[in-house]
Design an enzyme around this catalytic site. Structure first.
Site, mmCIF file in Angstrom:
data_model
loop_
_atom_site.group_PDB
_atom_site.id
_atom_site.type_symbol
_atom_site.label_atom_id
_atom_site.label_comp_id
_atom_site.label_asym_id
_atom_site.label_seq_id
_atom_site.Cartn_x
_atom_site.Cartn_y
_atom_site.Cartn_z
ATOM 1 N N LYS A 1 -25.093 3.407 29.946
ATOM 2 C CA LYS A 1 -24.417 4.602 29.420
ATOM 3 C C LYS A 1 -25.313 5.387 28.466
ATOM 4 O O LYS A 1 -25.448 6.599 28.591
ATOM 5 C CB LYS A 1 -23.132 4.192 28.694
ATOM 6 N N ASN A 2 -25.927 4.699 27.511
ATOM 7 C CA ASN A 2 -26.660 5.439 26.481
ATOM 8 C C ASN A 2 -28.004 5.975 26.967
ATOM 9 O O ASN A 2 -28.622 6.786 26.284
ATOM 10 C CB ASN A 2 -26.794 4.598 25.201
ATOM 11 N N ILE B 1 -25.789 -0.933 10.568
ATOM 12 C CA ILE B 1 -25.972 0.396 11.182
ATOM 13 C C ILE B 1 -24.723 1.252 10.924
ATOM 14 O O ILE B 1 -24.824 2.389 10.474
ATOM 15 C CB ILE B 1 -26.218 0.288 12.712
ATOM 16 N N ILE C 1 -26.208 14.170 11.656
ATOM 17 C CA ILE C 1 -27.315 14.484 12.576
ATOM 18 C C ILE C 1 -28.452 15.184 11.820
ATOM 19 O O ILE C 1 -29.206 15.956 12.396
ATOM 20 C CB ILE C 1 -26.852 15.312 13.801
ATOM 21 N N ASP C 2 -28.543 14.879 10.522
ATOM 22 C CA ASP C 2 -29.565 15.534 9.695
ATOM 23 C C ASP C 2 -30.991 15.277 10.197
ATOM 24 O O ASP C 2 -31.858 16.144 10.111
ATOM 25 C CB ASP C 2 -29.440 15.090 8.230
ATOM 26 N N GLN C 3 -31.251 14.089 10.744
ATOM 27 C CA GLN C 3 -32.611 13.774 11.204
ATOM 28 C C GLN C 3 -32.961 14.549 12.482
ATOM 29 O O GLN C 3 -34.114 14.915 12.685
ATOM 30 C CB GLN C 3 -32.763 12.263 11.438
ATOM 31 N N ARG D 1 -14.690 5.705 28.689
ATOM 32 C CA ARG D 1 -15.934 6.444 28.404
ATOM 33 C C ARG D 1 -17.160 5.569 28.653
ATOM 34 O O ARG D 1 -18.261 6.088 28.831
ATOM 35 C CB ARG D 1 -15.946 6.916 26.936
ATOM 36 N N CYS E 1 -17.155 8.320 19.293
ATOM 37 C CA CYS E 1 -16.412 7.277 18.582
ATOM 38 C C CYS E 1 -16.459 7.514 17.077
ATOM 39 O O CYS E 1 -17.490 7.910 16.544
ATOM 40 C CB CYS E 1 -17.014 5.911 18.896
ATOM 41 N N ASP F 1 -23.468 -2.222 18.797
ATOM 42 C CA ASP F 1 -22.482 -2.010 19.859
ATOM 43 C C ASP F 1 -21.856 -3.312 20.361
ATOM 44 O O ASP F 1 -20.880 -3.281 21.110
ATOM 45 C CB ASP F 1 -23.117 -1.256 21.037
ATOM 46 N N ARG G 1 -21.397 9.904 10.788
ATOM 47 C CA ARG G 1 -22.466 9.895 11.805
ATOM 48 C C ARG G 1 -23.230 11.220 11.696
ATOM 49 O O ARG G 1 -23.103 12.100 12.547
ATOM 50 C CB ARG G 1 -21.887 9.702 13.201
ATOM 51 N N ARG H 1 -20.282 12.227 21.791
ATOM 52 C CA ARG H 1 -21.347 12.334 20.814
ATOM 53 C C ARG H 1 -22.655 12.836 21.458
ATOM 54 O O ARG H 1 -23.390 13.631 20.898
ATOM 55 C CB ARG H 1 -21.569 10.939 20.223
#
Ligand code: EPU
Length: 428
Positions: free
Chosen positions: A22-23, A326, A123-125, A396, A116, A304, A121, A92
């Site tokens: 999936k990822n 994490i 997204i600054d990076q 999902r 999720c 995960d 979470r 996401r």
């Protein structure tokens, strides 16, 4: 709306085949935007996130033809259509449209991603990387606006090791002018898979799988054919299910090296594991010994699998402690497991699971994808019937879950929910 029912206590036995990752899939599909001709991706998982991304590719003018689990993507008529709302909010990974559209069209408007709820979470990076490449990035009314006259390679140090930021910056940088260096990059297998696709498309990338990735920008990327890697998290979920409720389960189409941290912990618990080239055979121990786990970036124990592993620990002798470094707030499965009789305390950042406990079926709700997997595993171990709602989360990320578990001998099925049940759920 449907719910899943599991009659627990059946012993899992036989073979299960793992689907595509999936990822990886959720990055490979947007990466196709960068090519100027057809990209064919084989072995995509049969999950809703994949189809949502396919629809998004069509929304920006691409064509996506399906031949079973193979997607043929023609990106030649894609345009930089703004995607501030709609499907993009469902998952996401829609944030990969930022990097890919910026890389190809030098502009993009993408709604802030969903996915999720695991606590904050940011997204600054990702944004730091886009800006270093020369993009202007603004957040307007819940959408990210990205624009650049030209993208120029840069040296980018990630303050946090991030899978998403590493991939997104690569997507933006492969067609930039000059060299980009990503330092403190993530090393997950999915990153290597994306780099394999990009390299086949003509990108010049070195160092994937290490924490320094070097990219030489190229003017053009072409189509190619790519076969996705197997899903290590789906595989890990079945490995845990087999240890929890199985007798002799073979998990096929895996890359065992991707699961070493999990297998090491299971061996510590006393589980016997046969490792083949592409399969794992699990023969669980009776009784199971408790262990402690701490989630870390790859190759550490994956966040995960932390929630599914919690369910397994309820069966082990003594007390096990879980720390998720994490996503510290990835804990929504715990109250649900308690409804099923689990004895779990949360103290500071530690989840303390006391076992062994005989879980009992209950009505529970999956708040996110891996919480859903945890509840399915708990349901397989429990006495009586477990009813799980929130299946949209499970759909999902787990392909043909009912079919795969049924083939292993589980008694699991889906039913339509009554109006009263839906109302109760909405009011809870
Ligand atoms: N982070 C930041 N800033 C950023 C990006 C990340 O602070 O700009 C932090 C996060 O808050 C987190 C850590 O860095 O604490 C790692 O996050 P990462 O960016 O690696 O996560 P992600 O790319 O958003 C992917 C997977 C997740 C998986 C994580 C960690 C996808 C689509 N999602 O998310 O998968 O948990 O990596 O391995 O690839 C799942 O499959 O259930 C799932 C949630």
């Amino acid at each position: 709306m449907q719910k899943m029912l599991i009659e627990g206590g059946r012993t899992l036995k036989g073979k299960v085949r793992i689907g595509g990752a999936k990822n990886s899939a959720v990055a490979l599909l947007p990466a196709a935007i960068l090519a100027d001709s057809d990209v064919v991706i084989e072995g995509l998982p049969d999950i809703s996130d994949v189809y949502t991304l396919g629809e998004l590719l069509e929304e920006i003018g691409g064509t996506v033809d399906w031949d079973g689990q193979t997607a043929h993507i023609d990106p030649s008529n894609m345009v930089s259509m703004p995607l501030p709302n709609g499907q993009v909010k469902k998952l996401r990974a829609s944030y990969y449209f930022m990097g890919a559209m910026l890389g190809k069209f030098k502009k993009a408007v993408i709604g802030l991603p969903g996915g999720c709820h695991l606590g904050p979470r940011p997204i600054d990076q990702h944004i730091k990387g886009f800006e270093a490449l020369g993009a202007q990035v603004t957040n307007e009314h819940g959408a990210i606006y990205l624009r650049a006259d030209e993208l120029t390679g840069a040296r980018i140090y990630l303050d946090v090791v991030s899978v998403g930021a590493t991939i997104n910056i690569m997507l933006a940088a492969v067609r930039a002018k000059g060299q980009t260096i990503i330092e403190n990059a993530a090393k997950e297998p999915e990153i290597i898979d994306v780099v394999t696709l990009l390299t086949n498309m003509g990108a010049k990338i070195k160092g994937a799988g290490t924490d320094v990735i070097r990219i030489e920008g190229v003017d053009q990327l072409n189509g190619c054919r790519h076969t996705i890697i197997p899903d290590r998290i789906e595989a890990g979920t079945y490995v845990i299910a087999a240890a929890a409720a199985g007798e002799d389960v073979t998990i096929d189409n895996v890359i065992p090296e991707h699961l070493e941290s999990l297998l090491a912990k299971l061996r510590e618990m006393g589980v016997s594991i046969e490792v083949g080239d592409e399969h794992l055979r699990i023969k669980p121990a009776q009784p199971l010994k408790s262990v402690d786990i701490k989630t870390l970036v790859y190759p550490g124990f994956p966040t995960d699998l932390q929630q599914p592993f919690t369910s397994l620990l309820t069966k082990a002798d003594d007390t096990g402690v879980i720390i998720d470094t994490i996503y510290a707030a990835r804990l929504k499965h715990i109250d649900e497991l308690r409804r099923m009789n689990a004895i779990i305390k949360v103290e500071g950042g530690s989840v303390i699971v006391s076992g062994p406990v005989q879980l009992e079926g209950a009505r529970v709700s999956a708040s996110d994808l891996r919480a859903g997997a945890a509840l399915v595993i708990a349901g397989l171990m429990a006495g009586g019937i477990t009813e799980i709602t929130g299946l949209e989360h499970i759909d999902r990320g787990y392909e043909n879950l009912i079919e795969k578990l049924t083939n292993l001998g589980a008694n699991v099925w889906r039913e339509e929910m009554t109006h009263e049940e839906i109302e109760q759920l909405q009011n809870s």
